[in-house]
Design an enzyme around this catalytic site. Structure first.
Site, PDB file in Angstrom:
ATOM      1  N   HIS A  94       0.839  -1.200   0.000  1.00 17.79           N
ATOM      2  CA  HIS A  94       0.000   0.000   0.000  1.00 17.79           C
ATOM      3  C   HIS A  94       0.880   1.258   0.000  1.00 17.79           C
ATOM      4  O   HIS A  94       2.025   1.216  -0.450  1.00 17.79           O
ATOM      5  CB  HIS A  94      -1.003  -0.050   1.151  1.00 17.79           C
ATOM      6  CG  HIS A  94      -1.713  -1.374   1.225  1.00 17.79           C
ATOM      7  ND1 HIS A  94      -2.658  -1.776   0.306  1.00 17.79           N
ATOM      8  CD2 HIS A  94      -1.539  -2.434   2.076  1.00 17.79           C
ATOM      9  CE1 HIS A  94      -3.078  -3.001   0.592  1.00 17.79           C
ATOM     10  NE2 HIS A  94      -2.408  -3.432   1.651  1.00 17.79           N
ATOM     11  N   GLU A 131      -1.992   0.022   8.053  1.00 16.89           N
ATOM     12  CA  GLU A 131      -1.128  -1.002   7.463  1.00 16.89           C
ATOM     13  C   GLU A 131       0.003  -0.358   6.673  1.00 16.89           C
ATOM     14  O   GLU A 131       1.149  -0.839   6.687  1.00 16.89           O
ATOM     15  CB  GLU A 131      -1.946  -1.917   6.555  1.00 16.89           C
ATOM     16  CG  GLU A 131      -1.139  -3.031   5.912  1.00 16.89           C
ATOM     17  CD  GLU A 131      -1.950  -3.889   4.966  1.00 16.89           C
ATOM     18  OE1 GLU A 131      -1.358  -4.831   4.380  1.00 16.89           O
ATOM     19  OE2 GLU A 131      -3.158  -3.628   4.787  1.00 16.89           O
ATOM     20  N   HIS A 189       2.998  -7.020   4.396  1.00 19.05           N
ATOM     21  CA  HIS A 189       1.611  -6.644   4.649  1.00 19.05           C
ATOM     22  C   HIS A 189       1.213  -7.014   6.070  1.00 19.05           C
ATOM     23  O   HIS A 189       1.964  -7.672   6.798  1.00 19.05           O
ATOM     24  CB  HIS A 189       0.676  -7.365   3.667  1.00 19.05           C
ATOM     25  CG  HIS A 189       0.789  -6.894   2.250  1.00 19.05           C
ATOM     26  ND1 HIS A 189      -0.067  -5.970   1.709  1.00 19.05           N
ATOM     27  CD2 HIS A 189       1.673  -7.217   1.270  1.00 19.05           C
ATOM     28  CE1 HIS A 189       0.281  -5.734   0.457  1.00 19.05           C
ATOM     29  NE2 HIS A 189       1.337  -6.490   0.163  1.00 19.05           N
ATOM     30  N   GLU A 271       1.928 -11.687   5.426  1.00 19.86           N
ATOM     31  CA  GLU A 271       0.940 -11.007   6.269  1.00 19.86           C
ATOM     32  C   GLU A 271       1.416 -11.222   7.706  1.00 19.86           C
ATOM     33  O   GLU A 271       1.315 -12.323   8.252  1.00 19.86           O
ATOM     34  CB  GLU A 271      -0.460 -11.595   6.056  1.00 19.86           C
ATOM     35  CG  GLU A 271      -0.997 -11.472   4.632  1.00 19.86           C
ATOM     36  CD  GLU A 271      -1.599 -10.098   4.341  1.00 19.86           C
ATOM     37  OE1 GLU A 271      -1.535  -9.215   5.230  1.00 19.86           O
ATOM     38  OE2 GLU A 271      -2.136  -9.912   3.234  1.00 19.86           O
TER      39      GLU A 271
END
Length: 308
Positions: A94, A131, A189, A271
């Site tokens: 992101h 995040e 992430h 993640e």
């Protein structure tokens, strides 16, 4: 301790008639060996000269051999850098600017199998720690560790894109790793599931051969990378694999992610935890834990590249 008064001269020690021949013989035997310099010096004193023995010469016999003793105080060796010559691309998931550019990141891009949004805003903890902030922080810490190991490290974005204040899009992220001819790419992430879902998982590329996507050449190597990253992450953080994805293995294979589908070099996503779970969130918001996470990912990358 003993004391001898003034004028006292000790009688010379007796000279055994076999001592000099024995000294020569011993010296000849050991001169070519690794300890020859020491023994030569030890046996060569036959009691002549100034009569100084080991005690009077400071505890060390003078060396009479042309072979110098080994220099154990040589300059210290340089620190090993196992990743010298290796290129690692880090993809911080992101972008903090994505929240201000929702229309731009919503446009569709081709990921080989179909079209998907350019990017998303990512998730956040219930307290508002995003995040995008998390991924950049871990990525920067990871860069420091990897560069210390000798790697050349490149980012897909560092929160400072001059051309765009968002993204890059998922297809561009893949192209950055490909263009760098990266030896490994890791996309960082954190998940956004529900309370009670905990743990980390590593996402691996599945076999895709459609459109612009062909992951077949990297499926096996990416799995090895993912397994090493998983092991390093557990070793440094003590985190448990996800209890809601991957069946407890900590690994998940997907074919719907453009960043993986379009990659031509070994690549995985990690993640690191679930930002929506309060216990995971407490870890993800801790600087100490994020440093452990970066170290764990680095350990996995080092292990993979040493074996590649």
């Amino acid at each position: 301790m003993s004391y001898a008064g003034p004028g006292f001269e000790p009688p010379p020690p007796p000279r055994p008639f076999l001592r000099r021949p024995l000294a020569v013989a011993l010296a000849a035997l050991v001169l070519g060996g690794t300890g020859g310099w020491f023994v030569w010096g030890a046996v060569a004193d036959d009691g002549g000269g100034d009569g100084k023995g080991r005690a009077e010469s400071g505890g060390v016999y003078p060396s009479l051999s042309p072979i110098e003793p080994p220099d154990f105080a040589a300059a210290p060796s340089q620190r090993a850098t196992p990743l010298t010559g290796k290129v690692v691309v880090i993809d911080p998931g992101h972008n903090p600017g994505n929240f201000k550019h929702t229309a731009e990141i919503a446009r569709k891009v081709n990921i080989g199998t179909n079209s998907k949004e350019c990017d998303t805003t990512g998730t956040s903890t219930n307290s508002g720690y995003t995040e995008a902030e998390f991924t950049l922080d871990v990525a920067r810490r990871l860069r420091t560790v990897l560069e210390r190991e000798g790697a050349t490290v490149k980012f897909t974005q560092d929160g400072d894109r001059s051309d765009y204040a968002f993204g890059p899009c998922v297809d561009e992220r893949a192209r950055i790793g490909n263009a760098a001819h990266a030896d490994a790419v890791v996309s960082i992430h954190a998940d956004g599931s529900v309370q009670g879902n905990r743990g980390f998982h590593v996402i691996l590329p599945g076999a895709v051969h459609e459109g612009a996507a062909d992951t077949r050449p990297i499926v096996a190597s990416s799995r090895l990378l993912g397994e090493d990253v998983k092991a390093g992450f557990i070793g440094e953080t003590g985190a448990a694999p996800s209890n809601y994805i991957g069946g407890g293995t900590g690994l998940d294979t997907r074919t719907d992610l453009g960043g993986l589908n379009l990659s031509t070099v070994p690549k995985v996503f990690i993640e690191c935890g679930n930002m929506r779970d309060s216990k995971d969130a407490a870890l993800l918001t801790s600087g100490t834990w994020r440093q452990e996470a970066a170290q764990g990912i680095s350990e996995g990358i080092v292990s993979f590249l040493r074996g590649s």
